[in-house]
Scaffold this active site. Sequence first.
Site, PDB file in Angstrom:
ATOM      1  N   GLU A 188       0.833  -1.190   0.000  1.00  0.00           N
ATOM      2  CA  GLU A 188       0.000   0.000   0.000  1.00  0.00           C
ATOM      3  C   GLU A 188       0.876   1.251   0.000  1.00  0.00           C
ATOM      4  OE1 GLU A 188      -3.361   1.827   3.093  1.00  0.00           O
ATOM      5  OE2 GLU A 188      -1.840   0.405   3.790  1.00  0.00           O
ATOM      6  N   ASP A 316      12.982  -2.310  14.685  1.00  0.00           N
ATOM      7  CA  ASP A 316      13.978  -1.378  14.120  1.00  0.00           C
ATOM      8  C   ASP A 316      13.398   0.031  14.135  1.00  0.00           C
ATOM      9  OD1 ASP A 316      16.284  -0.435  12.949  1.00  0.00           O
ATOM     10  OD2 ASP A 316      15.732  -1.031  10.910  1.00  0.00           O
TER      11      ASP A 316
END
Length: 408
Positions: A188, A316
């Site tokens: 997306e 992360d």
Amino acid sequence: MPRPGAGGDDEGPEQDAVSRAGHRSGQGRGLGEAPGRAGHQGLGDAGAPHSPAPTSRRPAPPSPRAPAGPAPQPIPARRCGVAAPACGLRRVGGPGAGNMEELLKRELGCGSVKATGHSGGGCISQGQSYDTDKGRVFVKVNPKAEARRMFEGEVASLIAILKTGTVKVPKPIKVLDAPGGGSMLVMEHLDMRHLSSHAAKLGTQLADLHLDNKRLGETLQKEAGIVGRRDEQVARPFVAQFGFDVVTCCGYLPQVNDWQQDWVTFYARQRIQPQMDLVEQRSGDREARELWAALQLKIPDLFRDLDIVPALLHGDLWGGNVAEDSSGPIIFDPASFYGHSEYELAIAGMFGGFSSAFYSAYHSKIPKAPGFEKRLKLYQLFHYLNHWNHFGSGYRGSSLSIMRNLVT
């Protein structure tokens, strides 16, 4: 994972001396979605369409006992992040652009596909947005043979976060073989801007992400004796161990996610040890080896009397992997696994991009436990070692300094 020398200005109370940011914006909508947003940039991945905001960029200051030698050098701001030649990557588009568009038409079932003017990249992958008759998508491409494993780990991470319903992430669509070799991830497209007005909301939502598995376990316990209630939770079982179902990558290095019942064992054997093995293979650093041998004996003491429930982590979460739109915060480029919630704040604190409002909101839901600061340094050790193994010995001093401090 950040590029070396990327800097940021929004400094929260848990930041290291190194700072960093990744501020991007773009326009578009997701495949079959109402207007949303995306833009993915960090060491690990490709940037989405953006216009860079002014950022400060400075190299990490030397550690107090760091050896003489070149420090990580700042990378100048570029419209599309790190230039592809610097990382040995090719930019999406060019002679093979037509092949890419035809591939996307076939695989996505679209009648039309056309590359937009928006592209970007990090040190691992390159990215490009495409307009289709079903909406705009964002495509990350990596030419390496192991790219499919990396992208499949990212897809699994995004899906896991999506299932919690806690914080917005781009919806993955498909991992494909890329024209000319390697792999690509179609997702997306979301339009993002620099995280600012929704920083506190991100702190709240990140805490909700970290508490989701614990709350699920508590709910299942309460409903264990109620006939007909447990079937509702089959799709999301409580996770009682540390790890993840698939390999995920922090940067381009795979993470060992084999399930473990004990967090200290998981972190020492499956996060730090693989990084130390790489350091040994590449440099045979004697001091690093000796410090790690001493630190392993100290680690259990840092977790005394702690009850750690596995939490789903982004994995992360530096400043370049967060953003916002009008609806609230967005996180992307995850390297997920179930671990200790404190681990998430290590890289966030190292490189900046998070305000005091973010930390206050987070800790209002998950207060700091005794020994938090020392454990945060232990978790930062993984990221400094990971940077050492990605970028070279400029991060040796910081890695060794943390180990020295923790063993004394």
